[in-house]
Write a protein that holds these residues in place. Structure first.
Motif, mmCIF file in Angstrom:
data_model
loop_
_atom_site.group_PDB
_atom_site.id
_atom_site.type_symbol
_atom_site.label_atom_id
_atom_site.label_comp_id
_atom_site.label_asym_id
_atom_site.label_seq_id
_atom_site.Cartn_x
_atom_site.Cartn_y
_atom_site.Cartn_z
ATOM 1 N N ALA A 154 -49.131 81.850 -11.832
ATOM 2 C CA ALA A 154 -48.603 80.574 -11.352
ATOM 3 C C ALA A 154 -48.014 79.789 -12.513
ATOM 4 N N ARG A 210 -45.561 79.132 -7.273
ATOM 5 C CA ARG A 210 -46.611 80.030 -6.768
ATOM 6 C C ARG A 210 -48.015 79.436 -6.902
ATOM 7 N N TYR A 253 -45.306 83.715 0.561
ATOM 8 C CA TYR A 253 -46.432 84.296 -0.137
ATOM 9 C C TYR A 253 -46.892 85.621 0.443
ATOM 10 N N TYR A 256 -47.057 88.448 -2.220
ATOM 11 C CA TYR A 256 -47.889 87.995 -3.343
ATOM 12 C C TYR A 256 -49.329 87.794 -2.889
#
Length: 433
Positions: A154, A210, A253, A256
């Motif tokens: 992140a 993120r 997302y 991920y």
């Protein structure tokens, strides 16, 4: 006759000084245990705790005598949580104890400033555009600088002059401020549309860097703000927009999150890989039982990742006991109940909306950490407000608490007393004339 002889039952007000005395004894005792749990006595850890106790007493005495406040319940809860965090951090990382104390102090100053600022609702309405623009610029800087130095996948951290900051934590305060000020007096659809746009920018920025945990917190806070508004078409539109934002988060997302949360509900299938953090916390919690192993005698502190931030709940459960950990969680429930009770009698819808949204944010963030680290929910990596190590989080937590404090009508008694004195002075002048 019997009714006349009955004495009226009076509910005595809370003795804030007695509560703070009990809290101080608890903090000093646990602080001493924290400083002495290692191979050598860590005086710096105990000194940081003693400084916190001194600040607590100075704060209570000053506002009790100068501003005649009697409502210190929220501050005492926050001091309790901050003290638990400081004791735990001092026992694991003594070198970080004073840093955490100064962050508590900074957060307290932000809390005091915001409470005084929100005493003037008209000024808050005027500041709303500036706060919104400042928050957006802050997030833009975060995107530019944070993506250059990603941490654990992140980019939600930036470094300025050697100081690491997490802009999204400060934007939480701005988000509630702007949302409450916007929804307090909605006369046209323009205001709600602008706030929806502001929300999309905030959540979208978190998606870019993120930071899934904080994005979820903003999303839930948006829904609370929308719910606190009247149940008309505008509120329904806001809720639908919020649902769209949630869908966007999931789509962004998907790959991920699948990689990061592949061990969700199966952490013991990979205890030395993706499930390492949760398995160590769960084993530690089980070994601690109801009353804990004692400060410094735990297993989580030396084996789990980020022991005093993401995993601090595991240390508290193992060393302080499950019963104490539940008491800590109930502290956030108490803050939420206080916000709901205060919102009913608050001076303005601005206070009601901001208080409930702030309490909901703190409670939801605590739940994300606790349920994530115990594998009830996917692990998101958010901190426990007031407890976990982190300056940005600590300052943000105190800033959000200010919204709940401002919703209590007792907070601004000094304004009423000032108006009474002015009226009496004016009446005296009129009589002389």
């Amino acid at each position: 006759m019997a009714n006349k002889n009955k004495k009226a039952v009076k509910i005595k007000p809370i003795n804030n000084f007695l509560l703070l005395f009990i809290l101080s004894v608890f903090q000093i005792g646990t602080g001493y245990l924290s400083a002495s749990c290692g191979e050598k006595f860590e005086f710096s850890a105990l000194l940081a705790l003693l400084c916190l106790v001194a600040v607590e007493w100075i704060y209570l005495i000053f506002f009790y005598t100068v501003f005649h406040r009697r409502n210190f319940e929220l501050e005492l809860i926050a001091f309790f949580l901050s003290g638990v965090g400081l004791v735990t951090i001092g026992s694991v990382q003594p070198e970080s104890a004073f840093k955490q104390f100064f962050m508590v102090l900074a957060g307290l100053f932000v809390f005091i400033f915001l409470v005084f600022l929100m005493g003037n609702v008209d000024l808050c309405m005027k500041l709303r555009p500036l706060v919104a623009i400042g928050a957006i610029l802050f997030l833009f800087v975060n995107i530019v600088l944070g993506m250059l130095h990603k941490l654990n996948g992140a980019g939600n951290w930036i470094e300025i002059a050697g100081v690491r900051l997490q802009p999204s934590e400060f934007v939480k305060v701005a988000f509630i401020f702007v949302g409450a000020a916007t929804l307090e007096k909605i006369q046209t659809s323009k205001n709600i549309i602008l706030f929806i746009g502001f929300s999309v920018v905030c959540v979208g920025s978190l998606i870019v860097i993120r930071d899934l945990g904080t994005a979820l917190i903003f999303f839930v806070t948006f829904l609370i703000l929308a719910f606190m508004n009247s149940g008309d078409v505008k509120t329904i539109a806001a809720a639908l927009t919020g649902a769209g934002m949630g869908a966007a988060i999931l789509l962004k997302y998907r790959s991920y999150a699948m990689r990061r949360f592949s061990s969700y509900r199966h952490v013991f299938d990979d205890p030395y890989g993706n499930g390492m953090q949760q398995t160590r916390v769960l084993v530690g919690m089980a070994s601690g039982g109801l009353f804990g192993l004692g400060i410094g005698n735990g297993y989580v502190r030396s084996t789990a990742y980020a022991p005093v931030s993401d995993s601090i709940f595991g240390i508290i459960c193992e060393e302080w006991g499950l019963l104490f950990a539940i008491l800590m969680i109930l502290s956030f429930v108490a803050i939420a109940i206080s916000a709901i009770v205060n919102s009913v009698a608050s001076r303005s819808a601005f206070y009601s909306i901001a208080a409930v949204a702030g309490a909901g944010l703190l409670l939801f963030q605590c739940a994300l950490n606790v349920f994530g680290i115990t594998d009830i929910l996917p692990l998101t990596g958010v901190t426990i407000p007031f407890v976990s190590l982190g300056g940005s989080s600590m300052i943000s937590s105190w800033g959000i608490l200010a919204f709940i404090k401002a919703s209590d009508v007792r907070t601004y008694n000094y304004l009423s007393n000032r108006n009474i004195k002015r009226a009496q002075k004016a009446a005296g002048g009129a009589k002389r004339v």
